[in-house]
Design a protein around this motif. Structure first.
Motif, short mmCIF file in Angstrom:
data_model
loop_
_atom_site.label_atom_id
_atom_site.label_comp_id
_atom_site.label_asym_id
_atom_site.label_seq_id
_atom_site.Cartn_x
_atom_site.Cartn_y
_atom_site.Cartn_z
N GLY A 122 0.78 -1.23 0.00
CA GLY A 122 0.00 0.00 0.00
C GLY A 122 0.81 1.28 0.00
N TYR A 123 2.10 1.22 -0.36
CA TYR A 123 2.91 2.42 -0.36
C TYR A 123 2.89 3.15 -1.70
CZ TYR A 123 4.61 0.41 3.97
OH TYR A 123 4.68 -0.12 5.22
N LYS A 124 2.29 2.54 -2.69
CA LYS A 124 2.18 3.15 -4.00
C LYS A 124 0.77 3.70 -4.16
CE LYS A 124 3.45 2.32 -8.80
NZ LYS A 124 3.97 1.34 -9.77
N PRO A 125 0.61 4.96 -4.60
CA PRO A 125 -0.73 5.54 -4.72
C PRO A 125 -1.65 4.69 -5.60
CG PRO A 125 0.95 7.22 -5.00
CD PRO A 125 1.67 5.90 -4.97
N VAL A 126 -2.91 4.65 -5.21
CA VAL A 126 -3.89 3.84 -5.94
C VAL A 126 -3.96 4.25 -7.40
CG1 VAL A 126 -6.33 3.24 -6.10
CG2 VAL A 126 -5.24 3.41 -3.85
N ARG A 127 -3.89 5.55 -7.65
CA ARG A 127 -4.02 6.03 -9.03
C ARG A 127 -2.83 5.65 -9.89
NH1 ARG A 127 -6.29 10.44 -9.01
NH2 ARG A 127 -6.85 10.39 -6.81
N GLU A 128 -1.73 5.22 -9.27
CA GLU A 128 -0.60 4.71 -10.05
C GLU A 128 -0.76 3.22 -10.31
OE1 GLU A 128 3.27 5.69 -8.64
OE2 GLU A 128 2.73 7.76 -8.16
N ILE A 129 -1.44 2.52 -9.40
CA ILE A 129 -1.72 1.10 -9.61
C ILE A 129 -2.78 0.95 -10.69
CG2 ILE A 129 -2.56 -1.02 -8.53
CD1 ILE A 129 -1.45 0.02 -5.88
N ILE B 201 -11.34 4.72 -2.90
CA ILE B 201 -10.37 3.74 -2.40
C ILE B 201 -9.28 4.45 -1.60
CG2 ILE B 201 -8.72 1.95 -3.04
CD1 ILE B 201 -10.36 1.56 -5.63
N GLU B 202 -8.78 5.56 -2.13
CA GLU B 202 -7.73 6.30 -1.43
C GLU B 202 -8.23 6.82 -0.09
OE1 GLU B 202 -4.89 8.03 -4.97
OE2 GLU B 202 -6.58 9.24 -4.33
N ASP B 203 -9.45 7.35 -0.06
CA ASP B 203 -10.02 7.87 1.19
C ASP B 203 -10.16 6.76 2.23
OD1 ASP B 203 -10.16 10.38 0.11
OD2 ASP B 203 -12.30 10.31 -0.33
N ALA B 204 -10.61 5.59 1.77
CA ALA B 204 -10.80 4.48 2.72
C ALA B 204 -9.46 4.05 3.32
CB ALA B 204 -11.47 3.31 2.02
N LEU B 205 -8.42 4.01 2.51
CA LEU B 205 -7.10 3.64 3.03
C LEU B 205 -6.61 4.67 4.03
CD1 LEU B 205 -5.45 2.36 -0.28
CD2 LEU B 205 -5.98 0.99 1.75
N GLU B 206 -6.89 5.95 3.76
CA GLU B 206 -6.47 7.01 4.68
C GLU B 206 -7.32 7.00 5.94
OE1 GLU B 206 -6.03 11.89 4.81
OE2 GLU B 206 -6.30 10.86 2.89
N SER C 187 -5.97 -1.32 11.83
CA SER C 187 -5.03 -2.15 11.06
C SER C 187 -5.72 -3.33 10.38
CB SER C 187 -3.90 -2.66 11.97
OG SER C 187 -4.44 -3.43 13.04
N GLY C 188 -6.73 -3.90 11.04
CA GLY C 188 -7.44 -5.04 10.45
C GLY C 188 -8.17 -4.66 9.18
N VAL C 189 -8.82 -3.50 9.19
CA VAL C 189 -9.54 -3.02 8.01
C VAL C 189 -8.56 -2.74 6.88
CG1 VAL C 189 -11.15 -1.30 7.10
CG2 VAL C 189 -11.28 -1.99 9.52
N GLN C 190 -7.46 -2.07 7.22
CA GLN C 190 -6.46 -1.74 6.20
C GLN C 190 -5.84 -2.99 5.59
OE1 GLN C 190 -3.32 1.07 6.71
NE2 GLN C 190 -4.68 2.60 5.87
N LEU C 191 -5.64 -4.00 6.44
CA LEU C 191 -5.07 -5.25 5.94
C LEU C 191 -5.94 -5.85 4.85
CD1 LEU C 191 -2.82 -7.38 6.27
CD2 LEU C 191 -4.29 -8.52 7.92
N HIS C 192 -7.25 -5.88 5.08
CA HIS C 192 -8.18 -6.43 4.10
C HIS C 192 -8.22 -5.57 2.83
CE1 HIS C 192 -9.65 -9.69 6.52
NE2 HIS C 192 -10.06 -8.88 7.49
N LEU C 193 -8.23 -4.25 2.99
CA LEU C 193 -8.29 -3.36 1.82
C LEU C 193 -7.02 -3.48 0.98
CD1 LEU C 193 -9.88 -0.09 3.28
CD2 LEU C 193 -10.95 -1.77 1.76
N ILE D 298 -17.43 1.90 3.78
CA ILE D 298 -16.51 2.10 4.90
C ILE D 298 -16.36 3.59 5.20
CG2 ILE D 298 -14.07 1.95 5.57
CD1 ILE D 298 -14.05 -0.80 4.12
N ASN D 299 -16.16 4.39 4.16
CA ASN D 299 -16.04 5.84 4.36
C ASN D 299 -17.32 6.41 4.97
OD1 ASN D 299 -13.46 5.92 3.22
ND2 ASN D 299 -14.26 6.18 1.15
N TYR D 300 -18.45 5.92 4.50
CA TYR D 300 -19.73 6.39 5.04
C TYR D 300 -19.87 6.04 6.52
CZ TYR D 300 -24.76 6.38 5.99
OH TYR D 300 -25.98 6.58 6.56
#
Length: 280
Positions: free
Chosen positions: A8-15, A154-159, A165-171, A272-274
């Motif tokens: 997750g260190y590379k921006p989503v928009r680059e992936i 997607i970016e907002d949810a990661l932020e 940590s559990g949620v981020q792991l799944h995302l 998730i964001n909601y």
């Protein structure tokens, strides 16, 4: 997939290549021109001594010079090898959106070669899908299939889930599985997306053993979530749990695609964001 993408260190928009084309995708697209269009010319004539004018590529070069280079056609090189060299130099250095212009113009005047237009178009789309372009070719036009809003979700949810940590792991796992260029796993990407929603629901209800259905009922009662919204997620969850669903032990291969996995990832990150905003 590289370390930066897996964790997750590379921006989503680059992936997901929304406003860019990386070198790997650019190389792959050019290779299609080399192997499908230019190779057909090479098969019959030596490229070092063969002429463009009068060949099966004459219309192709005329089209490129008039509609991409915007140069007079008498500047088209005499020999095919020099002409292809100039096209490659442009293709490899132009802006990302100009690559897509180049493809569209190609299809406006596809060369008279043994590979038909549909074969070339299908090859382009397979390439765009493999390298996670946010665009696809449809009816000779490049169309957007992944919007800025979807990537932002997607970016907002990661932020927003930095502290969970559990949620981020799944995302991160869902993103990793959908974006693996060599061996994408859409089935388990969908599973990880819905697991991220389960995880945030457990955090909000402070009940590690709560099922998604139970957690949603608690959240609905405590935070005044509209029943229609809760039902829509329950239906989404049902999609992953029914007889032909992701979590069911299936013996047959599923027809899941990138579009299915992306839909689930975006839908789940939106929810998730909601939930995070609603339950603050």
């Amino acid at each position: 997939m590289r370390f930066s993408e897996r964790y997750g260190y590379k921006p989503v928009r680059e992936i997901i290549q929304k406003d860019s084309i990386d070198q790997e995708l650019r190389n792959a697209l050019w290779s299609l021109y080399d192997r499908i269009i230019f190779a057909n010319f090479y098969n019959s004539v030596s490229p070092s001594s063969s002429r463009i004018l009068g060949s099966n590529l004459e219309g192709f070069f005329l089209n490129i010079y008039m509609n991409i280079f915007h140069k007079p056609t008498d500047e088209i090189p005499f020999f095919i090898s020099e002409g292809i060299s100039k096209l490659k130099k442009y293709f490899m250095s132009c802006q990302w959106y100009e690559v897509y212009d180049f493809i569209e113009v190609t299809l406006d005047n596809y060369p008279n070669i043994r590979y038909n237009l549909n074969s070339f178009s299908n090859s382009i789309n397979l390439c765009l899908e493999k390298y996670l372009s946010a665009y696809r070719l449809s009816n000779s036009n490049i169309l957007e299939i992944t919007s800025e809003e979807e990537i932002q979700s997607i970016e907002d949810a990661l932020e927003n889930t930095n502290q969970y940590s559990g949620v981020q792991l799944h995302l991160n796992q869902a993103l990793k599985l959908i974006s693996d260029r060599q061996n994408p796993d859409y089935r388990n990407s969908i599973k990880e997306s819905i697991s991220a929603v389960e995880s945030i629901c457990k955090v909000i209800t402070q009940d590690d053993k709560a099922t998604l259905g139970k957690a949603l009922k608690i959240i609905e009662d405590r935070h005044d979530i509209h029943p229609a919204l809760k039902n829509s997620l329950n239906q989404l969850y049902g999609y992953t749990s029914d007889g032909d669903g992701i979590r069911h032990a299936m013996l047959e291969e599923s027809n899941l695609s990138y579009i299915d996995a992306k839909f689930m990832l975006v839908s789940c990150t939106n929810f998730i964001n909601y939930l995070i905003e609603k339950t603050k």
